[in-house]
Design a protein around this motif. Structure first.
Motif, PDB file in Angstrom:
ATOM      1  N   ASP A 362       0.818  -1.222   0.000  1.00 11.20           N
ATOM      2  CA  ASP A 362       0.000   0.000   0.000  1.00 11.20           C
ATOM      3  C   ASP A 362       0.846   1.263   0.000  1.00 11.20           C
ATOM      4  O   ASP A 362       0.310   2.374   0.077  1.00 11.20           O
ATOM      5  CB  ASP A 362      -0.959   0.009   1.192  1.00 11.20           C
ATOM      6  N   GLY A 363       2.178   1.115  -0.078  1.00 15.26           N
ATOM      7  CA  GLY A 363       3.084   2.256  -0.109  1.00 15.26           C
ATOM      8  C   GLY A 363       3.666   2.633   1.232  1.00 15.26           C
ATOM      9  O   GLY A 363       4.613   3.430   1.299  1.00 15.26           O
ATOM     10  N   THR A 364       3.136   2.098   2.332  1.00  9.73           N
ATOM     11  CA  THR A 364       3.687   2.365   3.661  1.00  9.73           C
ATOM     12  C   THR A 364       5.121   1.853   3.727  1.00  9.73           C
ATOM     13  O   THR A 364       5.414   0.723   3.296  1.00  9.73           O
ATOM     14  CB  THR A 364       2.858   1.671   4.752  1.00  9.73           C
ATOM     15  N   THR A 365       6.024   2.682   4.255  1.00  7.92           N
ATOM     16  CA  THR A 365       7.441   2.314   4.352  1.00  7.92           C
ATOM     17  C   THR A 365       7.917   2.446   5.785  1.00  7.92           C
ATOM     18  O   THR A 365       7.639   3.455   6.453  1.00  7.92           O
ATOM     19  CB  THR A 365       8.302   3.192   3.435  1.00  7.92           C
ATOM     20  N   PHE A 366       8.617   1.443   6.268  1.00  9.06           N
ATOM     21  CA  PHE A 366       9.243   1.474   7.582  1.00  9.06           C
ATOM     22  C   PHE A 366      10.758   1.385   7.398  1.00  9.06           C
ATOM     23  O   PHE A 366      11.256   0.410   6.826  1.00  9.06           O
ATOM     24  CB  PHE A 366       8.768   0.308   8.440  1.00  9.06           C
ATOM     25  N   SER A 367      11.494   2.407   7.859  1.00  5.87           N
ATOM     26  CA  SER A 367      12.949   2.440   7.735  1.00  5.87           C
ATOM     27  C   SER A 367      13.567   2.747   9.086  1.00  5.87           C
ATOM     28  O   SER A 367      13.101   3.657   9.796  1.00  5.87           O
ATOM     29  CB  SER A 367      13.382   3.505   6.721  1.00  5.87           C
ATOM     30  N   HIS A 368      14.624   2.029   9.429  1.00  6.05           N
ATOM     31  CA  HIS A 368      15.277   2.208  10.723  1.00  6.05           C
ATOM     32  C   HIS A 368      16.786   2.072  10.557  1.00  6.05           C
ATOM     33  O   HIS A 368      17.269   1.377   9.668  1.00  6.05           O
ATOM     34  CB  HIS A 368      14.751   1.182  11.724  1.00  6.05           C
ATOM     35  N   GLY A 369      17.521   2.749  11.436  1.00  7.91           N
ATOM     36  CA  GLY A 369      18.971   2.773  11.348  1.00  7.91           C
ATOM     37  C   GLY A 369      19.439   3.974  10.560  1.00  7.91           C
ATOM     38  O   GLY A 369      18.729   4.977  10.416  1.00  7.91           O
ATOM     39  N   GLY A 370      20.671   3.884  10.027  1.00  5.96           N
ATOM     40  CA  GLY A 370      21.260   5.014   9.321  1.00  5.96           C
ATOM     41  C   GLY A 370      21.359   4.775   7.830  1.00  5.96           C
ATOM     42  O   GLY A 370      20.814   3.806   7.285  1.00  5.96           O
ATOM     43  N   SER A 371      22.092   5.667   7.172  1.00  5.39           N
ATOM     44  CA  SER A 371      22.210   5.626   5.710  1.00  5.39           C
ATOM     45  C   SER A 371      23.582   5.158   5.248  1.00  5.39           C
ATOM     46  O   SER A 371      23.911   5.249   4.070  1.00  5.39           O
ATOM     47  CB  SER A 371      21.927   7.016   5.132  1.00  5.39           C
ATOM     48  N   GLY A 372      24.400   4.667   6.181  1.00  3.50           N
ATOM     49  CA  GLY A 372      25.734   4.215   5.820  1.00  3.50           C
ATOM     50  C   GLY A 372      25.731   2.864   5.156  1.00  3.50           C
ATOM     51  O   GLY A 372      24.697   2.218   4.977  1.00  3.50           O
ATOM     52  N   GLY A 373      26.920   2.407   4.763  1.00  7.94           N
ATOM     53  CA  GLY A 373      27.058   1.091   4.162  1.00  7.94           C
ATOM     54  C   GLY A 373      26.527   1.020   2.752  1.00  7.94           C
ATOM     55  O   GLY A 373      26.125   2.016   2.149  1.00  7.94           O
ATOM     56  N   THR A 374      26.526  -0.182   2.227  1.00  9.35           N
ATOM     57  CA  THR A 374      26.044  -0.432   0.872  1.00  9.35           C
ATOM     58  C   THR A 374      24.632  -0.999   0.924  1.00  9.35           C
ATOM     59  O   THR A 374      24.354  -1.905   1.711  1.00  9.35           O
ATOM     60  CB  THR A 374      26.966  -1.435   0.156  1.00  9.35           C
ATOM     61  N   ALA A 375      23.745  -0.456   0.079  1.00  6.68           N
ATOM     62  CA  ALA A 375      22.359  -0.900   0.062  1.00  6.68           C
ATOM     63  C   ALA A 375      22.172  -2.087  -0.870  1.00  6.68           C
ATOM     64  O   ALA A 375      22.790  -2.168  -1.938  1.00  6.68           O
ATOM     65  CB  ALA A 375      21.444   0.246  -0.364  1.00  6.68           C
ATOM     66  N   ALA A 376      21.316  -3.014  -0.452  1.00  5.95           N
ATOM     67  CA  ALA A 376      20.910  -4.141  -1.289  1.00  5.95           C
ATOM     68  C   ALA A 376      19.397  -4.254  -1.192  1.00  5.95           C
ATOM     69  O   ALA A 376      18.834  -4.185  -0.095  1.00  5.95           O
ATOM     70  CB  ALA A 376      21.575  -5.429  -0.824  1.00  5.95           C
ATOM     71  N   SER A 377      18.730  -4.423  -2.343  1.00  8.19           N
ATOM     72  CA  SER A 377      17.272  -4.420  -2.362  1.00  8.19           C
ATOM     73  C   SER A 377      16.726  -5.661  -3.041  1.00  8.19           C
ATOM     74  O   SER A 377      17.408  -6.323  -3.843  1.00  8.19           O
ATOM     75  CB  SER A 377      16.750  -3.170  -3.084  1.00  8.19           C
ATOM     76  N   LEU A 378      15.477  -5.964  -2.738  1.00 12.80           N
ATOM     77  CA  LEU A 378      14.788  -7.105  -3.327  1.00 12.80           C
ATOM     78  C   LEU A 378      13.314  -6.775  -3.461  1.00 12.80           C
ATOM     79  O   LEU A 378      12.677  -6.368  -2.478  1.00 12.80           O
ATOM     80  CB  LEU A 378      14.967  -8.345  -2.446  1.00 12.80           C
ATOM     81  N   SER A 379      12.768  -6.901  -4.656  1.00 15.43           N
ATOM     82  CA  SER A 379      11.339  -6.697  -4.885  1.00 15.43           C
ATOM     83  C   SER A 379      10.631  -8.047  -4.858  1.00 15.43           C
ATOM     84  O   SER A 379      11.113  -9.028  -5.444  1.00 15.43           O
ATOM     85  CB  SER A 379      11.101  -6.017  -6.237  1.00 15.43           C
TER      86      SER A 379
END
Length: 456
Positions: A362-379
């Motif tokens: 539904d578009g709701t996003t929960f994000s926690h922690g910081g923005s450091g490091g390398t991001a990895a995503s999965l749809s």
């Protein structure tokens, strides 16, 4: 063997997440009249050391699951100077270490049949000496979360079963009825209520201890727990049929009736991931007597029993990592959503786990922690669910933190970030459930983490 929070060492473990069970537990709160006799006699006959040993043996005999003790009428808290005597005859496996005698310690202590972690002592911001010496020691309140198992042996929360967590608060508020006492006590109770709003958002809570407050004393601010935190007083609910008294009803000691009111209270609320219900309340006065029939304390000890059930729409995993950073919980928001499902996952890390994020369909996003490091995503596909995760913890600057995450979907696809350690926990959603959010503590990195489950 008995354990205190000061001598528990971290241990490596990999464990699957079991389906949360239903069950019950009981609690006891008792002001143990623990100030030195030279400062306070408490109108209790007998030697205080002997009486304290008797209390400890009674704690063991009746084997209450969670015990909070306080002490010192009109002065300060808990078993200040008789801590060792109580513990000498008590057999509860988990007990807090004393913070010191008068005038150094708060004296508040907890004993338990179940492991608890994340233990905090908090000093009152306001105190008054108008009717005694409440400012003599660093009075305040304590906070624990409790657990039956040991998912993290870093001392703040209580886990009463797999995936069933409850936040426990012990307090002993300012005494007296002078204007300054009333002001200080109201500030004390508001301080606890504010702390609950920040550190227990989304959690089941039990507050029990010596509030020094009465509903019949209209100037007291005891109702703040109901109006601000949504807590229910077990005595009001079970004994007074939900009606807070307006007329004073003083108790004998030992009390001959449960209907009279004392300043010792047990209050609670359920949480989005656990249903909690009070089923019994009673004065335990006649269980805590000296051999000659005299009382052991000037306060009537009180007990309550609670049943618990896993949530029907939300549940949670065990925690992993350490109790540092700011508390967060996605459970309250998730409780308002209909059939939440993960659409995509993003995890960030390098040497440690920097951040976690989930976006729902539904578009709701929960994000926690910081923005450091390398991001990895999965749809995730429409018929694919996030069903499991591995977390690994380690030490950084003498603090336990999460170093690694590997998320797994129902189709076996994975996404990971950070570096593995030898101290890992596997969390698997119960059959027919999925991971849709988080709870834990964070800052620039993810210090402590648990997962929130919802039905598929």
């Amino acid at each position: 063997m008995k354990y205190s929070l000061s001598n528990l060492a971290a241990s490596a473990a990999i464990a699957g997440t079991a389906l949360a069970a239903s069950g019950d537990f009981n609690v006891l709160t008792m002001n143990v009249a623990g100030l030195p006799a030279i400062l306070q006699g408490n109108d209790v006959p007998g030697d205080k050391t002997v009486n304290s040993k008797t209390m400890g043996s009674k704690f063991s005999e009746y084997n209450y699951d969670v015990i909070h003790v306080q002490g010192g009428k009109g002065l300060v808290h808990s078993d200040f100077n008789y801590h060792a005597a109580i513990y000498e005859t008590d057999s509860h496996p988990y007990r807090t270490a004393t913070s010191g005698g008068v005038p150094f310690g708060s004296g508040l202590n907890s004993l338990s049949t179940k492991y608890f972690f994340n233990y905090n002592r908090v000093k009152w911001n306001v105190c008054s000496n108008a009717s005694g010496a409440d400012c003599l020691t660093p009075k305040g309140f304590t906070f624990i979360r409790k657990t039956r198992t040991n998912p993290s042996l870093t001392p703040v929360r209580v886990q009463v079963d797999e995936g069933i967590f409850v936040d426990f608060y012990n307090l002993h508020a300012d005494a007296g009825t002078e204007p300054d006492d009333l002001t200080a006590r109201a500030a004390n109770l508001k301080q606890v209520a504010d702390y609950i709003d920040v550190h227990s958002v989304g959690n089941a809570v039990v507050v029990f201890g010596d509030t020094n407050s009465r509903y019949s004393r209209t100037a007291d601010a005891i109702r703040v727990f109901r109006t601000q935190n949504g807590l229910t007083d077990t005595w009001v609910e079970l004994i007074r049929n939900g009606v807070e008294p307006t007329a004073e009803s003083l108790c004998d000691n030992p009390s001959t009736t449960n209907y009279c009111e004392t300043v010792d209270k047990i209050l609670y609320r359920a949480g989005p991931t656990v249903d909690l219900k009070a089923t019994h309340w009673s004065y335990e006065s006649n269980k805590f007597l000296q051999a000659d029939g005299n009382v052991l304390s000037d306060h009537n000890p009180i007990t309550a029993n609670f049943t618990y059930n896993p949530g029907t729409t939300l549940r949670q995993s065990n925690f992993w990592g350490g109790p540092w950073g700011n508390w967060f919980s996605d459970a309250p928001k998730l409780a308002t959503l209909s059939k939440p499902k993960a659409a995509s996952l993003t995890v960030r890390g390098a040497d440690r786990l920097d951040g976690v994020s989930v976006q729902l369909t539904d578009g709701t996003t929960f994000s926690h922690g910081g923005s450091g490091g390398t991001a990895a995503s999965l749809s995730l596909a429409a018929n694919e669910f996030w069903t499991g995760a591995v977390l690994c913890q380690g030490q950084k600057d003498s603090h336990t933190r999460n170093f690694y995450i590997k998320a797994t979907t129902s189709t076996g696809r994975t996404v990971e970030a950070g570096k593995t350690t030898s101290d890992c926990l596997t969390s698997t959603a119960p059959a027919g459930w999925q991971i849709v959010g988080f709870m834990g503590q964070d800052g620039d990195e993810v210090d402590q983490l648990a997962f929130v489950y919802a039905p598929q």
